[in-house]
Design a protein around this motif. Sequence first.
Motif, PDB file in Angstrom:
ATOM      1  N   VAL A 166       2.223   9.074  -3.887  1.00 23.34           N
ATOM      2  CA  VAL A 166       1.738   8.854  -5.248  1.00 23.34           C
ATOM      3  C   VAL A 166       1.359  10.197  -5.863  1.00 23.34           C
ATOM      4  O   VAL A 166       0.828  11.084  -5.188  1.00 23.34           O
ATOM      5  N   ARG A 216      -5.383   5.027 -12.069  1.00 25.06           N
ATOM      6  CA  ARG A 216      -3.972   4.631 -12.109  1.00 25.06           C
ATOM      7  C   ARG A 216      -3.091   5.852 -11.953  1.00 25.06           C
ATOM      8  O   ARG A 216      -3.433   6.957 -12.398  1.00 25.06           O
ATOM      9  N   SER A 217      -1.937   5.621 -11.321  1.00 22.54           N
ATOM     10  CA  SER A 217      -0.967   6.691 -11.171  1.00 22.54           C
ATOM     11  C   SER A 217       0.412   6.059 -11.014  1.00 22.54           C
ATOM     12  O   SER A 217       0.593   4.873 -11.342  1.00 22.54           O
ATOM     13  N   TRP A 255      -4.314   3.908  -2.259  1.00 24.00           N
ATOM     14  CA  TRP A 255      -3.463   3.547  -3.394  1.00 24.00           C
ATOM     15  C   TRP A 255      -2.685   2.269  -3.081  1.00 24.00           C
ATOM     16  O   TRP A 255      -2.211   2.080  -1.955  1.00 24.00           O
ATOM     17  N   TYR A 256      -2.534   1.407  -4.113  1.00 21.31           N
ATOM     18  CA  TYR A 256      -1.816   0.134  -3.957  1.00 21.31           C
ATOM     19  C   TYR A 256      -0.824  -0.050  -5.099  1.00 21.31           C
ATOM     20  O   TYR A 256      -1.042   0.430  -6.223  1.00 21.31           O
ATOM     21  N   GLU A 300      -0.965  12.555  -7.544  1.00 20.82           N
ATOM     22  CA  GLU A 300      -2.420  12.612  -7.622  1.00 20.82           C
ATOM     23  C   GLU A 300      -2.812  12.854  -9.080  1.00 20.82           C
ATOM     24  O   GLU A 300      -2.431  13.863  -9.678  1.00 20.82           O
ATOM     25  N   ASN A 315      -1.151   8.548   0.458  1.00 22.09           N
ATOM     26  CA  ASN A 315      -1.501   9.519  -0.576  1.00 22.09           C
ATOM     27  C   ASN A 315      -0.321  10.405  -0.954  1.00 22.09           C
ATOM     28  O   ASN A 315      -0.196  10.819  -2.120  1.00 22.09           O
ATOM     29  N   ALA A 322       0.752   2.442  -9.777  1.00 18.93           N
ATOM     30  CA  ALA A 322      -0.131   2.328  -8.614  1.00 18.93           C
ATOM     31  C   ALA A 322      -1.571   2.386  -9.092  1.00 18.93           C
ATOM     32  O   ALA A 322      -1.867   2.956 -10.145  1.00 18.93           O
ATOM     33  N   ARG A 333       0.831  -1.199   0.000  1.00 16.17           N
ATOM     34  CA  ARG A 333       0.000   0.000   0.000  1.00 16.17           C
ATOM     35  C   ARG A 333       0.868   1.253   0.000  1.00 16.17           C
ATOM     36  O   ARG A 333       1.959   1.268   0.561  1.00 16.17           O
ATOM     37  N   TYR A 334       0.366   2.302  -0.659  1.00 17.01           N
ATOM     38  CA  TYR A 334       1.009   3.606  -0.632  1.00 17.01           C
ATOM     39  C   TYR A 334       0.133   4.585   0.154  1.00 17.01           C
ATOM     40  O   TYR A 334      -1.101   4.487   0.140  1.00 17.01           O
ATOM     41  N   ARG A 388      -5.929   2.549  -7.706  1.00 14.15           N
ATOM     42  CA  ARG A 388      -6.903   2.788  -6.651  1.00 14.15           C
ATOM     43  C   ARG A 388      -8.280   2.382  -7.173  1.00 14.15           C
ATOM     44  O   ARG A 388      -8.662   2.745  -8.293  1.00 14.15           O
TER      45      ARG A 388
END
Length: 707
Positions: free
Chosen positions: A291, A508-509, A439-440, A293, A288, A518, A285-286, A520
């Motif tokens: 990552v 996606r990011s 986010w993962y 945005e 916020n 990553a 996991r990330y 979500r």
Amino acid sequence: MRNLIGRLLERPAADLDRIAAFWGARLSGKDRYTDVASIYREMTDIWAARDIWESLDETAQALVMAMASGPDVPSTPDALADQLGLEAASATAALRQLYRTGIVALEHQSEGDLEASPRLYLPRELGSLFERRASEAEEPPDLTLPLEELLATVPFIEIEEAATLWGARVTPGVHARSDLVTIIKNQIERPDRVAAAVGTLTQPAQALWRALRDNGGRIELDTAREAAQLDGVQFRDAVRQLATRLLVWHSYGPVDAEARRWLVIPESVLHPITPEPEPVPEIERYTNDQVYEPGWLFPQAGAWDLLTLLRESIRDSPRTSALQSGDPSIQRRLAPRLWRAELETGMLPTGYVPFLARVGGLLGVLQDLDGRTIAGPEAATWRNAAFTTAARRMVAAWTSAEEWIEGRDRIDLALYGASWPAFRGTLLRAIAAIDDDGWYDQASFIEHLLATEPDLLRQAQVGSTPSRQLTMRVDAGQRPSDRRADVLRLVIATTLETAAAWLGIVERSQALDGGAAALRVTPFGRWAGGRGPEPSGQHLGPAPLAVGANLQILLYRPTPRRVWALTAFSESRALDRVSTYQLTSNAVIRALASNVEIRDIVRFLESQSGQELPQTVRYTLEEWDSGYHRVWLQRAIILTPEDETDRDRIIALLDESGLTGTPLPDGTIALIHDASDATERIFDQTLRTLRDRGFAPLARAPERRGN
């Protein structure tokens, strides 16, 4: 050509019967070619070759091996006898028997007289089989080795056959050996699957399997044949059923100082060692702040963009091939009106427009007509639903697609036998099962999915994919070298990057540190996967839209019906949380040409904004309307009575038959209608009506008297 099939085709029917009886081939008698095929299959089977070898005497065996290991040229009986130190008569008699049983062939394929020193040779297929048998006898396989090492010794064609028997969909010569070996290994190391497979075999084969197991997995062949009480051909068939599935293997071993043949179940099949399952990797996991945005997109942007594509199809009927191939000119024209276009470059994701076109076709929203894309039968129903409902229908259509429509424009991948609906359903459920909206790491999600769903695309066989694509990294960590696993990672990553993101299932990011992908899960994605409530629509502004004096329309609460109406008479200027449309003369005139009235536009804008239009807007619309000079056209059939006194009678007759005749000042009668396909029907009905009532209808009208 010194191949076996050609030599069999040249043999007379009596020879074929004799050869079939010797080899134990079953002939159907349907036709010559079918019988030859049956004989050929039996003669090229290694189990038949082993049995036949034992029926040959020492002289015949020596001659066969001399021809198999010697140069690929025909030899005479005398030359072979000299080479082996045999008497000429003994060699000739053995060769005559070998010829009669189909093992050797004459160079010119005439029955001939072997005493006349004809030239003989061993067909290459039989030479390979007998050489393989000799190699086995000289160095029997160590059947205590791990199964993977044993499978490495099996010819590829037999690996393909075994994989097919274990349920794989195999295209000969296409799949990687390692993929097929993995499938076989995963089957025969599981006792439950072995038991189920054996249960489908014949009773003799099942009895032989039980006898082998009860004897520790090893029985001398002659002992097994006597215990089974089957003739040679029936026993061979029972053995073959087990052997082609690689459950039973052939070996050699001494019995009272004499080499004997054995049937053996490999130790790794008889007593499989179930490895300890590896721990399921956790999804990393990330937070916020780790990552980037991503920029805001409408939650159901894919459904909105398909609506835009539908409007384009109604307006211009683009070529279907151009839409589904991502023609650059169409992409440039559509990009300013699509959510997925890059803000800076205006570029669309590769494959995005073709994906929308294919999903629209599956839904019936779009359809092909003579190479052009037009509105489909479900267009009206689809565009009147809520965006969430429309998007969920798109997800259902995508999930049920039998092809990899989301990835084929990006990855040159050949997967045979893949069940894409099952794959997508599993992926969708796995996405929806992620606990919360954080986010993962995408790579760890993929590894978690592969560990928890070991049968994901299990039946699919990797045909081909460029090596450069397999080296594409989904994450920055090290990967196993297993080609199949690499292909699955690539397929899952591509599906997440395309359809899952385009349909609003995930966002996606990238991670700030290292740039790893990553993802979500969106509220819509959780709902589409059956794990959450239906997300609510956007609620901004005091009314659904507002109209400014500058002819701009601000859309606060988008729905498919509002977007559809706005695109009918205005131009899209900006897509954002509050999207902007512009009333232009070209857009309004285009709407007028589609039978939209100015009063309809005014009524819609006022009802949706909750207030009267600014005077400047109303005056501008009326000015554009007054400058639009309409000409209405109607279709009609004109009747010209020869005697004008008959006109009223004809009108009455037409009225009785359901037709409405209109008298014209020049004495003619008009049958006016609007349907383009009704002219012929009305014309024929008029002919019948007039003819039945004593008139003589003619196709052309005469010139009026006095003209």
